[in-house]
Design a protein around this motif. Structure first.
Motif, PDB file in Angstrom:
ATOM      1  N   LEU A   1      35.420 -33.717  45.436  1.00  0.00           N
ATOM      2  CA  LEU A   1      34.137 -33.182  45.903  1.00  0.00           C
ATOM      3  C   LEU A   1      33.082 -34.284  45.818  1.00  0.00           C
ATOM      4  N   PRO A   2      32.205 -34.340  46.827  1.00  0.00           N
ATOM      5  CA  PRO A   2      31.189 -35.398  46.808  1.00  0.00           C
ATOM      6  C   PRO A   2      30.143 -35.202  45.712  1.00  0.00           C
ATOM      7  N   ASN A   3      29.590 -36.305  45.256  1.00  0.00           N
ATOM      8  CA  ASN A   3      28.455 -36.313  44.320  1.00  0.00           C
ATOM      9  C   ASN A   3      28.731 -35.699  42.949  1.00  0.00           C
ATOM     10  N   ILE A   4      30.003 -35.571  42.601  1.00  0.00           N
ATOM     11  CA  ILE A   4      30.318 -35.298  41.203  1.00  0.00           C
ATOM     12  C   ILE A   4      31.409 -36.276  40.760  1.00  0.00           C
ATOM     13  N   LYS A   5      31.419 -36.549  39.462  1.00  0.00           N
ATOM     14  CA  LYS A   5      32.394 -37.501  38.933  1.00  0.00           C
ATOM     15  C   LYS A   5      32.949 -36.933  37.628  1.00  0.00           C
ATOM     16  N   ILE A   6      34.245 -36.697  37.624  1.00  0.00           N
ATOM     17  CA  ILE A   6      34.861 -36.129  36.416  1.00  0.00           C
ATOM     18  C   ILE A   6      35.021 -37.215  35.364  1.00  0.00           C
ATOM     19  N   LYS A   7      34.490 -36.953  34.179  1.00  0.00           N
ATOM     20  CA  LYS A   7      34.451 -37.971  33.125  1.00  0.00           C
ATOM     21  C   LYS A   7      35.244 -37.608  31.885  1.00  0.00           C
ATOM     22  N   GLY A   8      35.673 -36.347  31.771  1.00  0.00           N
ATOM     23  CA  GLY A   8      36.411 -36.009  30.562  1.00  0.00           C
ATOM     24  C   GLY A   8      36.422 -34.517  30.288  1.00  0.00           C
ATOM     25  N   LEU A   9      36.602 -34.188  29.026  1.00  0.00           N
ATOM     26  CA  LEU A   9      36.734 -32.789  28.610  1.00  0.00           C
ATOM     27  C   LEU A   9      35.744 -32.454  27.500  1.00  0.00           C
ATOM     28  N   MET A  10      35.429 -31.170  27.431  1.00  0.00           N
ATOM     29  CA  MET A  10      34.591 -30.644  26.360  1.00  0.00           C
ATOM     30  C   MET A  10      35.263 -29.383  25.831  1.00  0.00           C
ATOM     31  N   THR A  11      35.135 -29.146  24.528  1.00  0.00           N
ATOM     32  CA  THR A  11      35.572 -27.842  24.018  1.00  0.00           C
ATOM     33  C   THR A  11      34.696 -27.399  22.869  1.00  0.00           C
ATOM     34  N   MET A  12      34.646 -26.095  22.692  1.00  0.00           N
ATOM     35  CA  MET A  12      33.925 -25.512  21.564  1.00  0.00           C
ATOM     36  C   MET A  12      34.874 -25.272  20.393  1.00  0.00           C
ATOM     37  N   GLY A  13      36.142 -25.076  20.682  1.00  0.00           N
ATOM     38  CA  GLY A  13      37.052 -24.633  19.624  1.00  0.00           C
ATOM     39  C   GLY A  13      36.790 -23.172  19.326  1.00  0.00           C
ATOM     40  N   ALA A  14      37.034 -22.739  18.108  1.00  0.00           N
ATOM     41  CA  ALA A  14      36.804 -21.336  17.771  1.00  0.00           C
ATOM     42  C   ALA A  14      35.571 -21.230  16.872  1.00  0.00           C
ATOM     43  N   PHE A  15      34.955 -20.059  16.869  1.00  0.00           N
ATOM     44  CA  PHE A  15      33.816 -19.836  15.980  1.00  0.00           C
ATOM     45  C   PHE A  15      34.314 -19.450  14.590  1.00  0.00           C
ATOM     46  N   LEU A  16      34.726 -20.422  13.842  1.00  0.00           N
ATOM     47  CA  LEU A  16      35.235 -20.172  12.494  1.00  0.00           C
ATOM     48  C   LEU A  16      34.388 -20.994  11.533  1.00  0.00           C
ATOM     49  N   SER A  17      34.150 -20.445  10.356  1.00  0.00           N
ATOM     50  CA  SER A  17      33.235 -21.151   9.455  1.00  0.00           C
ATOM     51  C   SER A  17      33.906 -22.349   8.779  1.00  0.00           C
ATOM     52  N   ASN A  18      35.209 -22.275   8.592  1.00  0.00           N
ATOM     53  CA  ASN A  18      35.886 -23.395   7.964  1.00  0.00           C
ATOM     54  C   ASN A  18      36.332 -24.403   9.030  1.00  0.00           C
ATOM     55  N   PRO A  19      35.745 -25.621   9.005  1.00  0.00           N
ATOM     56  CA  PRO A  19      36.070 -26.595  10.060  1.00  0.00           C
ATOM     57  C   PRO A  19      37.562 -26.932  10.124  1.00  0.00           C
ATOM     58  N   GLU A  20      38.255 -26.811   9.005  1.00  0.00           N
ATOM     59  CA  GLU A  20      39.698 -27.078   9.036  1.00  0.00           C
ATOM     60  C   GLU A  20      40.432 -26.091   9.957  1.00  0.00           C
ATOM     61  N   SER A  21      39.910 -24.879  10.052  1.00  0.00           N
ATOM     62  CA  SER A  21      40.536 -23.877  10.920  1.00  0.00           C
ATOM     63  C   SER A  21      40.323 -24.193  12.398  1.00  0.00           C
ATOM     64  N   ILE A  22      39.341 -25.046  12.684  1.00  0.00           N
ATOM     65  CA  ILE A  22      39.072 -25.408  14.082  1.00  0.00           C
ATOM     66  C   ILE A  22      39.916 -26.607  14.506  1.00  0.00           C
ATOM     67  N   ARG A  23      40.424 -27.341  13.521  1.00  0.00           N
ATOM     68  CA  ARG A  23      41.162 -28.577  13.802  1.00  0.00           C
ATOM     69  C   ARG A  23      42.270 -28.399  14.863  1.00  0.00           C
TER      70      ARG A  23
END
Ligand SMILES: *Cc1c(COP(=O)(O)O)cnc(C)c1O
Length: 232
Positions: free
Chosen positions: A151-173
């Motif tokens: 598609l014109p005038n857009i350039k794909i540069k990578g990925l983004m993610t939120m992961g899960a809404f969990l309070s312990n960051p280890e659970s999001i790993r």
């Protein structure tokens, strides 16, 4: 600690290859200026309406080009983007991190073309596979990229993610791991018009884990500005 102290301490703690995007939802222009004065280099907004108000504070009007001290400041869209907001969004943002459908990508392409601007995009991956979440399922990501890459005038540069809404960051790993694996496998395909350079994952509580798992952009709000004031 003050905003300035927070920003300085986070920036100095990040590895050299990791970029900080300040998640500025609900913050005032004054608070954001404070962060920029001590070395913040990118800002991320969730809401077009808030971003528009801040853009006007920065540059005078929505139709004004970026000028002055912050003429090179990249504005990231990090919230879910509705199609009816895209026309404004392409004026404000340089990079939209939350593309998760062909129809949204087409609208961004069309509106960006109309103002002769190229917008960088990240594909948002629903790494936690949550029904109500935005983002494309991991196994559908490559297919979506192939559909939108020309598609014109857009350039794909990578990925983004939120992961899960969990309070312990280890659970999001595990969700960060899945996204990094996907990122690497797409990079290996060497697709024309697609550069897998940016992997945006991790927030105030999870950015250290995200960096360990390969993030090179982290999106941090609370740890820079304090708890959000939703009254505003
Ligand atoms: C608010 C927000 C962040 C930052 O969250 P904090 O926990 O305040 O650091 C990061 N990414 C997105 C998409 C957000 O909406």
């Amino acid at each position: 600690m003050s905003i300035k102290d927070n920003v300085k301490s986070i920036i100095s703690s990040l590895p050299a290859n990791v970029k900080l995007v300040a998640a500025v939802k609900t913050r005032s222009t004054k608070e954001v200026y404070e962060a920029l004065e001590v070395g913040l280099k990118s800002i991320g907004h969730n809401y077009v309406q808030e971003a528009e108000a801040m853009y006007v504070d920065f540059y005078g009007s929505l139709d004004a080009a970026k000028s002055g001290l912050y003429s090179q400041l990249p504005w990231h869209c990090i919230g879910h983007l509705q199609k009816n907001k895209v026309k404004k969004a392409v004026k404000i943002f340089d990079i939209i991190e939350t593309v998760d459908s062909l129809s949204l990508a087409k609208e961004i392409s069309k509106r960006a073309s109309a103002i002769n601007k190229t917008i960088e995009i990240l594909i948002e991956v629903n790494s936690a596979r949550e029904e109500q979440k935005n983002g494309v399922m991991p196994e559908e990501t490559l297919e979506l990229i192939k559909k939108i890459k020309d598609l014109p005038n857009i350039k794909i540069k990578g990925l983004m993610t939120m992961g899960a809404f969990l309070s312990n960051p280890e659970s999001i790993r595990p969700y960060f791991k899945v996204t990094k694996k996907l990122f690497d496998s797409i990079a290996q395909e060497n697709i024309e018009n697609v550069s897998m350079q940016v992997l945006s994952m991790g927030m105030s509580d999870s950015y250290r884990v995200a960096i360990e798992e390969g993030a090179n952009v982290v999106r941090i709000g609370t740890k820079l500005f304090g708890l959000r004031n939703y009254k505003k």
